[in-house]
Design a protein around this motif. Structure first.
Motif, PDB file in Angstrom:
ATOM      1  N   THR A 111      -4.320  25.908 -49.189  1.00 41.82           N
ATOM      2  CA  THR A 111      -3.674  25.697 -50.485  1.00 41.82           C
ATOM      3  C   THR A 111      -3.427  27.047 -51.135  1.00 41.82           C
TER       4      THR A 111
ATOM      5  N   HIS B  69      -6.129  29.956 -50.300  1.00 43.58           N
ATOM      6  CA  HIS B  69      -7.463  29.424 -50.058  1.00 43.58           C
ATOM      7  C   HIS B  69      -7.436  28.620 -48.759  1.00 43.58           C
TER       8      HIS B  69
ATOM      9  N   ASP C 286      -2.987  28.773 -55.054  1.00 48.15           N
ATOM     10  CA  ASP C 286      -3.312  28.522 -56.460  1.00 48.15           C
ATOM     11  C   ASP C 286      -2.272  29.188 -57.353  1.00 48.15           C
TER      12      ASP C 286
ATOM     13  N   LEU D 232     -10.083  22.542 -55.982  1.00 49.09           N
ATOM     14  CA  LEU D 232      -8.841  23.066 -56.533  1.00 49.09           C
ATOM     15  C   LEU D 232      -7.884  21.915 -56.831  1.00 49.09           C
TER      16      LEU D 232
END
Length: 590
Positions: free
Chosen positions: A70, A80, A72, A262
């Motif tokens: 992912t 990540h 952010d 997240l």
């Protein structure tokens, strides 16, 4: 007395030879043993090496891990990567490769995680870039995670649209909504990643343009859910729309969820509807100035089973171009609102499709919930500005629960042509697992007929200004006497716009009314009796308008009411037939 023994020279030579021979044998024996021990040592080393390699291969076979990636947005698209060790032994991540798929050269870059993050014990998860921050530009990437044993795992990361793990499709049903009536908005969310996404829910409120078109709305199902890999969920709303006829209302939204602590966001799904008058039909002028892609129209039953008998399905494919168009494949796909339960609308083992003329016999059910016509070697040719029907009757499948029912099943049609592959959504059917009527509407060459030789969904070569006779038929294909279409069901015929001199033949089976608004005529017949294992038709006449070039018109045939059974709950009916009528110029028309 003394005796003396004297050795001759010959005896001396024989003794020296024996010593030399013994020494030579000793040298040979020593050399042989040296070579032997050297060979044994090499063989031992080879065996040890093979054992090491075998151990590594076994460890590699047993090495099982997955990862999710992912970015952010709140932290400059920091990457990540969460790795989950599903194997029996600890794993060590050697490096991470990023391949930029947006760049035409697809450059690749290698990164090594910190030793603090590289080791992941069996059954544990770890963030392998926790101490190695990487920041991505908004592009499309392939991410490869490689262990020290050489195991490679790959995932795609779309930093442009933010749809890392969640995929969203938005459906507006139906695509044309009469003013003051409801449209159903269905959001289909799928976990396309390899890890569970928690608290998946739509972002509220939906984006609606223009917002002034909304009179009221109701949230049907919007509670958050946890989605395992490959699982899906539906979120639905009902909106009541008002405003000006012809207004296009756009709906769009995305979903959010939690992955590895997240918050992630899906792509944005969108669909639109057009507001129309309750009597409005549709005229499509198919020529090269307006369209350059095939148009799709459907015939769908509702309800669809469950039963040993068959219902009618169809796709009318229109060629709007001045050249021939070849069709190699047509698919009808059913999408249920609960994919985890393995509902079978079309059962690949028992659908047994029967071709309805003039469609060539190439129908199959290649997978669950898919009905397909396919002939790649001999594609079907549709002439310019024409249409061809792909029709079949097939058995219903089965729902997961013995007493379940599905009030709505989404239907999608796709066609593969020499103009490209195109699809159309917004259709629906329903299914009752306890058994029910198999309800269809269509045109028949003979009133009240249910024979496949009498069924048609297109009519070609209609001379402009020439009156045409039609038999619109409402049918229950179910042969079980206890399942029926109830008294008071309505057969609705929307005669195409600008068709004139519309009249109907009185019928003992229907109370028939006709109303005309501007140039649009609607015929509604209310059944006086129950319909059981057969069809009932309304016969009517209509005259097409004068045209200067070939035009195709859409006639909508629908039905409303309920299917009944003596010991079971009533079930709503809602079959649809989008009939295509080709009108050609007539020199005597004025």
């Amino acid at each position: 007395m003394r005796f003396f023994i004297f050795a001759s020279n010959k005896d001396k030579k024989r003794g020296i030879s024996s010593v030399v021979g013994g020494l030579f044998f000793l040298v040979l024996m020593t050399s042989g043993f040296t070579v032997y021990f050297f060979a044994l040592e090499n063989q031992s080393l080879m065996i040890d090496t093979q054992q090491i390699i075998a151990d590594m291969e076994i460890k590699k076979i047993h090495e099982k891990f997955i990862f999710s990636a992912t970015s952010d947005p709140a932290d400059n698209n920091r990457l990540h990567i969460q790795v989950k060790n599903q194997g029996q032994h600890s794993i060590e991540i050697a490096n991470v490769w990023l391949v930029n798929k947006t760049d035409i050269n697809q450059p690749a870059a290698k990164y090594e995680p910190s030793y603090q993050d590289a080791f992941i014990p069996s059954g544990n998860e770890g963030k392998i870039l926790e101490n190695t921050p990487l920041y991505l530009t908004p592009e499309l990437y392939d991410i490869k995670v490689i262990s020290t044993l050489g195991t490679i795992r790959t995932a795609e990361l779309d930093v442009v649209n933010g749809n890392n793990n969640l995929r969203v499709e938005l459906y507006a049903i139906p695509p044309n909504v009469p003013i003051g009536e409801n449209v159903t908005i269905a959001m289909h969310v799928t976990n396309a990643g390899t890890s569970t996404v928690e608290n998946v829910a739509p972002f509220l409120p939906l984006t609606i343009t223009p917002l002034s078109a909304v009179i009221s709305f109701t949230e049907i199902s919007t509670s958050s859910v946890d989605l395992n890999p490959s699982q899906s969920a539906f979120f639905t709303w009902h909106y009541t729309l008002g405003g000006i006829v012809g207004t296009k209302v756009d709906f769009s939204n995305y979903a959010t969820g939690t992955l590895s602590s997240l918050t992630i966001q899906s792509n944005t799904g969108s669909d639109s509807v057009r507001m129309k008058d309750s009597l409005e039909g549709e005229l499509i002028v198919l020529n090269q100035d307006l369209l350059s892609r095939p148009e799709i129209f459907m015939i769908t039953p509702s309800p669809f089973g469950v039963d040993d008998d068959m219902a009618l399905w169809g796709v009318n494919v229109v060629n709007p171009t001045p050249i021939n168009m070849n069709v190699s494949k047509v698919t009808i796909s059913a999408i249920t609102t609960r994919p985890q339960k393995q509902d079978k609308i079309f059962d690949e083992d028992f659908c047994n499709p029967i071709t309805v003329s003039p469609t060539p016999n190439s129908w199959t059910c290649p997978a669950q919930n898919q009905l397909m016509w396919k002939d790649i070697d001999n594609p079907l040719k549709i002439p310019p500005y024409s249409v061809f029907p792909f029709l079949a009757k097939t058995n219903p499948g089965f729902l997961a629960g013995n007493f379940d029912d599905l009030e709505t099943v989404l239907i999608q049609a796709d066609v593969f042509t020499t103009l490209g592959a195109f699809g159309k959504t917004g259709y629906g059917t329903s299914m009752d697992n306890k058994g029910n009527a198999l309800v269809n509407v269509y045109l028949s060459t003979v009133p009240d007929s249910t024979l496949i030789t009498d069924i048609y969904s297109t009519k070609l070569g209609i001379l402009a200004g020439t009156p045409q006779i039609f038999h619109a038929t409402l049918t229950d294909f179910d042969s079980e006497s206890s399942y029926k279409i109830a008294l008071g069901a309505k057969l609705i015929i929307n005669v195409p716009k600008d068709w004139s001199n519309v009249s109907y033949t009185p019928d003992a089976d229907f109370d028939i009314t006709k109303q005309t608004v501007l140039t649009q005529t609607q015929i509604v017949g209310e059944t006086k009796f129950q319909i059981q294992s057969g069809g009932k038709s309304i016969t009517f006449t209509a005259t097409p308008p004068c045209v200067e070039n070939t035009q195709m018109f859409v006639m909508y045939i629908l039905a409303s009411g309920k299917a009944i059974h003596p010991t079971e709950n009533d079930f709503a009916i809602g079959p649809l037939a989008e009939i295509i009528l080709q009108v050609v110029p007539n020199g005597s028309c004025s």
